[in-house]
Design an enzyme around this catalytic site. Sequence first.
Site, PDB file in Angstrom:
ATOM      1  CB  THR A  19      83.380  25.627 124.575  1.00  0.00           C
ATOM      2  OG1 THR A  19      81.958  25.758 124.618  1.00  0.00           O
ATOM      3  CG2 THR A  19      83.557  27.245 125.288  1.00  0.00           C
ATOM      4  CG  ASP A  20      82.088  22.362 119.309  1.00  0.00           C
ATOM      5  OD1 ASP A  20      82.804  23.389 119.466  1.00  0.00           O
ATOM      6  OD2 ASP A  20      81.137  21.767 118.494  1.00  0.00           O
ATOM      7  N   GLY A 105      71.092  27.635 107.134  1.00  0.00           N
ATOM      8  CA  GLY A 105      72.047  29.078 107.001  1.00  0.00           C
ATOM      9  C   GLY A 105      71.966  30.055 108.676  1.00  0.00           C
ATOM     10  CG  LEU A 108      68.231  28.985 114.239  1.00  0.00           C
ATOM     11  CD1 LEU A 108      66.620  28.633 113.981  1.00  0.00           C
ATOM     12  CD2 LEU A 108      68.742  28.982 115.510  1.00  0.00           C
ATOM     13  CB  SER A 110      69.055  23.708 108.621  1.00  0.00           C
ATOM     14  OG  SER A 110      69.891  24.218 107.677  1.00  0.00           O
ATOM     15  CB  SER A 111      73.432  20.859 107.902  1.00  0.00           C
ATOM     16  OG  SER A 111      74.084  21.104 109.217  1.00  0.00           O
ATOM     17  CD  GLU A 143      78.110  19.522 108.831  1.00  0.00           C
ATOM     18  OE1 GLU A 143      76.205  18.538 109.391  1.00  0.00           O
ATOM     19  OE2 GLU A 143      77.331  20.453 109.070  1.00  0.00           O
ATOM     20  CG  ASP A 155      76.255  22.306 116.072  1.00  0.00           C
ATOM     21  OD1 ASP A 155      75.914  23.013 117.083  1.00  0.00           O
ATOM     22  OD2 ASP A 155      76.312  22.717 114.996  1.00  0.00           O
TER      23      ASP A 155
HETATM   24  P1  ADP Z   1      73.699  25.647 108.996  1.00  0.00           P
HETATM   25  O1  ADP Z   1      74.278  26.787 110.176  1.00  0.00           O
HETATM   26  O2  ADP Z   1      71.474  25.425 109.050  1.00  0.00           O
HETATM   27  O3  ADP Z   1      73.307  24.301 109.431  1.00  0.00           O
HETATM   28  P2  ADP Z   1      74.497  24.428 106.722  1.00  0.00           P
HETATM   29  O4  ADP Z   1      75.236  25.198 105.810  1.00  0.00           O
HETATM   30  O5  ADP Z   1      75.549  24.382 108.343  1.00  0.00           O
HETATM   31  O6  ADP Z   1      73.149  25.338 107.698  1.00  0.00           O
HETATM   32  O7  ADP Z   1      74.025  23.970 106.203  1.00  0.00           O
HETATM   33  C1  ADP Z   1      72.995  24.243 105.402  1.00  0.00           C
HETATM   34  C2  ADP Z   1      72.394  23.424 104.173  1.00  0.00           C
HETATM   35  O8  ADP Z   1      71.751  21.895 104.892  1.00  0.00           O
HETATM   36  C3  ADP Z   1      72.081  23.693 103.095  1.00  0.00           C
HETATM   37  O9  ADP Z   1      72.668  24.420 101.880  1.00  0.00           O
HETATM   38  C4  ADP Z   1      71.372  22.545 102.395  1.00  0.00           C
HETATM   39  O10 ADP Z   1      72.663  21.450 101.633  1.00  0.00           O
HETATM   40  C5  ADP Z   1      70.957  21.363 103.646  1.00  0.00           C
HETATM   41  N1  ADP Z   1      70.158  21.851 103.632  1.00  0.00           N
HETATM   42  C6  ADP Z   1      68.791  22.297 105.213  1.00  0.00           C
HETATM   43  N2  ADP Z   1      68.082  22.015 105.575  1.00  0.00           N
HETATM   44  C7  ADP Z   1      67.789  21.654 104.556  1.00  0.00           C
HETATM   45  C8  ADP Z   1      66.342  21.189 103.593  1.00  0.00           C
HETATM   46  N3  ADP Z   1      65.253  20.929 104.412  1.00  0.00           N
HETATM   47  N4  ADP Z   1      66.687  20.268 102.410  1.00  0.00           N
HETATM   48  C9  ADP Z   1      68.000  19.737 101.312  1.00  0.00           C
HETATM   49  N5  ADP Z   1      68.549  21.014 102.195  1.00  0.00           N
HETATM   50  C10 ADP Z   1      68.439  20.984 103.285  1.00  0.00           C
HETATM   51 MG    MG Z   2      75.358  23.342 109.244  1.00  0.00          MG
END
Ligand code: ADP
Ligand code: MG
Length: 366
Positions: A19-20, A105, A108, A110-111, A143, A155
Amino acid sequence: MDSGVWAAPGRVNLIGEHTDYNDGFVLPFALPLRAYVTASVLDSPQWMVSSREEPGDATLTAAELVPGGVEGWARYPAGVVWALRETGYDVPGARLDIHSEVPVGAGLSSSHALECAVLTALCDLGGLDLPLEERPHLVQRAENDFVGAPTGIMDQTASLRCRAGHALFLDCRSMATEHIPFDLAAVDLAILVIDTKAPHRHTDGEYGVRRRTCEEAARILGVPALRDVTVAGLDAALGRLPDEVSRRRVRHVVTENQRVLDTVALLRAGRYGEIGPLLTASHVSMRDDYEITVPEVDTAVSAALDAGAYGARMTGGGFGGCVLALIDAPAAEKVGTAVASAFAEAGFTAPAAFPAVPSGGATRLS
Ligand code: ADP
Ligand code: MG
């Protein structure tokens, strides 16, 4: 201040999927899992980045800070420095040592945890006057335009702005926010997050296709975004769309926006236990109308419901990632075990599950 430690969380989205980018509503909350940055100012304009989780330490100079100029995970911190500089901020050179608890990935975010931790650190180190409300757009720019991932605004906003014990009701058009009390523990409920470990399959391509379908549908309907179609006007809108696929996509977005509003109304009334059917309806809509689920997430949702969850849905962009389930707090182990058994039976990789307490946004720790 010339050094310190900063942290920013990953997130789950309670409800409001895809939806965003349709200018609609979302309701994420921050996880206790965070990315940490230990940062210190350097006396030259360069950015030394390292990660405990990923190889590839890098030293980035201002000249390298052009989209496409940085490879690997360093694109994420580099993108933040780039977006700050592009916006006109004088970013101090810095050493940025990263460590994160957010699984990569898994949907959640992480990026964004990483980017938001870096942004918060650089703003504090440089004394940059960048209001909290403006920070999500800057991270989105990093991003979208530097890393090259076509993500929306939810996010980063969640990672930067969430509050402990609350979900963040966000209007992605106006960027108005409201912190909705969501203290599940007080009523002995919990959200169990299940990482299905399903490998992402063509995520980026499918995400882009969904976005374009929505934009095209909005154009045909003569509205700025699908947010402007209401449930009351849905049938008439569907009648004006040329094909069955776009009708299903629009139906998901329109009904999902309404489910967010209905969920917020229940939470405002303290009726936490009653949001279950909305969560499950959201999942069915993603599965049948938006077609972004995979067998692992459908299996996790069914197994959680069979084990007594009040509601369950995939959370995140789709094609893998995590499922969340609303459960009685004491049932966490039972539901987790039921999902694991269903996965074993289906021959899927073993999932991981953890209860997610709504946590706070990006902050300085020391
Ligand atoms: P997500 O859904 O977890 O955000 P993404 O593909 O958008 O998945 O982002 C993941 C990418 O973010 C990884 O491939 C890496 O490049 C970067 N990333 C996430 N956490 C770390 C970390 N702790 N150290 C280095 N890079 C990270
Ligand atoms: Mg991401």
